[in-house]
Write an enzyme that holds these catalytic residues in place. Structure first.
Site, mmCIF file in Angstrom:
data_model
loop_
_atom_site.group_PDB
_atom_site.id
_atom_site.type_symbol
_atom_site.label_atom_id
_atom_site.label_comp_id
_atom_site.label_asym_id
_atom_site.label_seq_id
_atom_site.Cartn_x
_atom_site.Cartn_y
_atom_site.Cartn_z
ATOM 1 N N GLU B 70 29.330 -11.525 30.940
ATOM 2 C CA GLU B 70 30.559 -12.245 31.263
ATOM 3 C C GLU B 70 31.680 -11.289 31.632
ATOM 4 O O GLU B 70 32.459 -11.556 32.549
ATOM 5 C CB GLU B 70 31.000 -13.128 30.082
ATOM 6 C CG GLU B 70 30.137 -14.345 29.845
ATOM 7 C CD GLU B 70 28.878 -14.050 29.046
ATOM 8 O OE1 GLU B 70 28.735 -12.897 28.567
ATOM 9 O OE2 GLU B 70 28.036 -14.948 28.909
ATOM 10 N N HIS B 139 28.942 -22.614 20.210
ATOM 11 C CA HIS B 139 28.868 -23.290 21.516
ATOM 12 C C HIS B 139 29.620 -24.607 21.469
ATOM 13 O O HIS B 139 29.304 -25.524 22.221
ATOM 14 C CB HIS B 139 27.416 -23.572 21.907
ATOM 15 C CG HIS B 139 26.527 -22.373 21.937
ATOM 16 N ND1 HIS B 139 25.972 -21.832 20.805
ATOM 17 C CD2 HIS B 139 26.114 -21.597 22.970
ATOM 18 C CE1 HIS B 139 25.238 -20.788 21.127
ATOM 19 N NE2 HIS B 139 25.311 -20.618 22.437
#
Lengths: 372, 341
Positions: B70, B139
């Site tokens: 990322e 998440h």
């Protein structure tokens, strides 16, 4: 003898799924004729009078005022005087039992949906409803509207006619390219749309800008129009309310648009949240704002209508009916006076620029009898 | 106009902007092929299939599968934005943003300011947020308050399929970095969405219910919860305004304050952790600017201050629901101002 009729929550337009009784116009025991107003029905879009489909006596108000009910739910029971209270109770019980079952089903497949047709590169959206002999009825909405403007009108006429309501270019689900944007250019696109749909001739019902377009079609090619019903029409005089036109074009938020829309109605409280939301959504589609700006600039600049067709009315040999709201604040009702032909002019009390929404029942009755 | 899912509305927004503007590109993990899928190029289309079909239409040159890093690709996207492209970077789960805070906070968010207004950074970072998906603590978070805190970022939290399409097109056309947050529980929800492209401006709250008694301000999926509660309450004679601010940065403070002035009561529904979240931010705004209008204390409906639990029964208790909103509204309706002692 012994007839019992269910009065159910009506469906005003494609999007309505529920509504509430805002007030009763007929108390228990009242003698009701078909066509009488029995209640005001309020949706999140608009409030409208609901006419009785039957003759009879109002025996029960089943709906509680201000209770949200789904379309098709039982709101009242009418019956003749010889029906007993017990019979009415049993009727209500069996209706409610069946209705719960019906309600859990999926959306009815019979629902009519709008379609689109390609007209020399432009996508035009239309709603085709009903069947009947003779030329179809074609509805043309006004500036800033769309085919949903006819939500109270089209279903009523579709009982006896094929009806088509279309979105003008720049509006609703149609292409935002408005071409030259003057009345005759828009009339050409509407004519081409009908040609694409294989409709050689139609009874036109036009509102405001849409009425001027219908008039222009009939003048340019008389074979295309079987009759004209012009509702609060543009094209019969010079004046048009610049505050409305400019406000409508400029407003892109709810708070700004609400007072502008209220100018359309004699009773401003008729404007509900969903009506404003639907218009804001339409204006936010890419190109819509530019299209409206162009149509306004070309046709209605500075409060003056560019195209005045009143002088050409004597050229028409088809029946013409003009319907106007007495309290129209957008186009003055005075334009309906001193016309150079003997058109039928109906001026409706308690109505602004939108008689087909504000006095829907009367307008429907006028259109139905005019088309017979 | 036809019925579309939230997922489909996002896909349409990206596809239509990629067709309109050749500088729009899409990058992220699995957005094109989906590593490990057998054979065909467009097997997956992102972790939940949101970008499916885009690589087939726009090709590998504009739909880029990135390495599992990322920090690298968010930095690359910020640089691409500063040098003429309009990247949409999909970061999968907002929870992974931590490893690219420098790229977002110190770079993308600062370019316009530190280069004296000469640099624009038309970057959209899309990410899923929210609990209720059985995806556990790493998440399921709602980290939008953290991004709202940073000047130079715009933060968007769409509440329905119609909203997500118009707001995403607006985000792609915007010249500043936009954090665009999608609640994954909503991907299969369906409503009427126009086929045409349209935009919804940032900083304009949407009134989804109208009433005189209580104002409910809710964010993202919580707007639906608030609407459900408002509909139940209306049947009991309590009428609520429900306001969806749509964007937390910019925030439509004017409309929030106007609504509170009208109703005098405020309930805020925020799925983010209860400390320093949007509920506390809106509370502070109202306490400072509209204290005199309040007839009752402000109520916040938020999850508890814990990580999102993985146990389904606990997760269901964790996320605010319509029952809790209904209770909060009733409690502010029932509040009596104490007589002067």
């Amino acid at each position: 003898m012994g007839e019992i009729n269910a009065i159910t929550m009506p469906k005003f337009g494609l999007a309505m799924t529920e509504g509430k009784v805002a007030s009763w116009a007929k108390p228990i025991g009242a003698v009701v004729k078909a066509g009488d107003d029995i209640a005001d029905i309020e949706t999140t879009k608009i409030t409208n009078a609901f006419e009785s489909p039957f003759n009879g006596i109002m025996r029960r108000h089943v709906a509680t005022v201000q209770d949200e009910l789904p379309v098709g739910a039982l709101i009242a029971v009418m019956a003749s005087a010889d029906v007993s209270e017990d019979e009415i109770d049993r009727f209500i019980d069996s209706f409610q039992a069946e209705f719960v079952n019906a309600d859990t089903g999926e959306d009815k497949a019979s629902e009519v949906e709008p379609s689109t047709v390609d007209v020399s590169g432009r996508k035009i959206r239309y709603l085709d409803m009903g069947q009947g002999a003779g030329p179809p009825v074609v509805f043309i909405h006004g500036f800033g509207g769309d085919l949903n403007s006819w939500l109270f009108t089209q279903p009523a006429l579709a009982d006896h006619h094929r009806t088509i309501a279309l979105d003008l270019p720049g509006h609703g689900g149609s292409t935002k390219d408005v071409g030259a944007a003057d009345i005759s250019a828009l009339a050409k696109i509407v004519s081409d749309t009908l040609a694409a749909l294989a409709i050689p001739s139609a009874h036109f019902v036009g509102h405001s800008l849409g009425a001027a377009i219908a008039l222009s079609i009939a003048l340019d090619d008389p074979s295309r129009a079987a009759s004209l019903s012009l509702i609060s029409p543009a094209g019969l005089g010079k004046e048009i309310n610049a505050t409305f036109i400019d406000g409508f074009v400029a407003s892109d938020r709810r708070k700004a648009l609400e007072p502008v829309l209220q100018m359309l109605f004699a009773d401003p409280s008729l404007v509900k949240r969903d009506m404003i939301d639907d218009l804001i959504k339409a204006k936010r589609i890419d190109g819509a704002s530019e299209a409206l700006t162009k149509i306004a600039d070309v046709n209605f600049k500075d409060g003056t209508q560019t195209t005045v067709l009143a002088g050409r009315l004597p050229e028409l040999s088809i029946p013409v009916q003009i319907i106007w709201g007495e309290e129209d604040r957008v186009i003055p009702v005075a334009h309906s006076q001193e016309l150079p032909v003997a058109a039928t002019v109906r001026v409706l009390a308690d109505s602004g620029h939108m008689p087909h929404m504000e006095r829907a029942a009367e307008v429907n009755a006028l259109l139905i009898s005019f088309l017979q | 106009m036809s019925k579309k899912s939230y997922r489909q509305a996002i896909n349409e927004a990206i596809a239509s902007e990629m067709r309109r503007d050749p500088t729009v590109i899409l990058m992220g993990e699995d957005v094109a092929g989906g590593a490990g899928a057998p054979g065909d190029q467009d097997a997956w289309g992102g972790v939940l299939g949101v970008t499916k079909g885009l690589v087939t239409e726009f090709g590998r040159g504009r739909v880029l599968d990135t390495p599992l890093s990322e920090s690298a690709y968010i930095g690359a996207a910020a640089g691409a934005a500063a040098t003429g492209l309009r990247p949409i970077a999909e970061l999968m789960f907002i929870d992974f943003m931590g490893v690219c805070f420098d790229q977002i906070f110190n770079q993308a968010a600062k370019f316009r300011y530190m280069f004296g207004g000469h640099a624009v950074t038309p970057l959209v970072i899309r990410a899923m947020y929210g609990a209720g998906f059985r995806a556990a603590s790493q998440h399921s978070q709602c980290l939008y308050p953290i991004f709202t805190h940073i000047p130079g970022l715009k933060v968007v939290i769409p509440s329905s399929a119609y909203e997500v399409k118009g707001l995403l097109i607006q985000a792609i056309r915007d010249n500043d970095p936009v954090i665009f947050l999608e609640n994954k529980v909503m991907y299969d929800q369906v409503e009427e969405v126009p086929d045409e492209t349209y935009t919804i401006p940032f900083g304009e709250a949407n009134l989804t219910r109208e009433g005189d008694d209580v104002t409910i301000v809710a964010f993202g999926r919580m707007v639906q919860i608030a609407n459900e509660a408002a509909d139940r309450l209306a049947k009991q004679g309590i009428h609520c305004n429900v306001l969806d601010p749509r964007t937390t940065s910019p925030l439509d403070a004017d409309t929030i304050l106007q609504c509170v002035e009208e109703t005098g009561r405020l309930v805020i529904v925020d799925e983010a952790s209860p400390r320093c979240n949007m509920a506390t931010d809106v509370s502070a705004l109202v306490a400072q600017e509209a204290f005199g209008a309040l007839k009752a204390p402000i109520r916040m409906v938020c999850p508890p201050h814990t990580p999102v639990p993985f146990a389904p029964n606990l997760e269901d208790l964790f996320v605010p629901n319509a029952d809790r909103v209904e209770q909060a509204v009733k409690s502010v309706m029932g509040y009596k101002i104490r007589e002067n002692a």
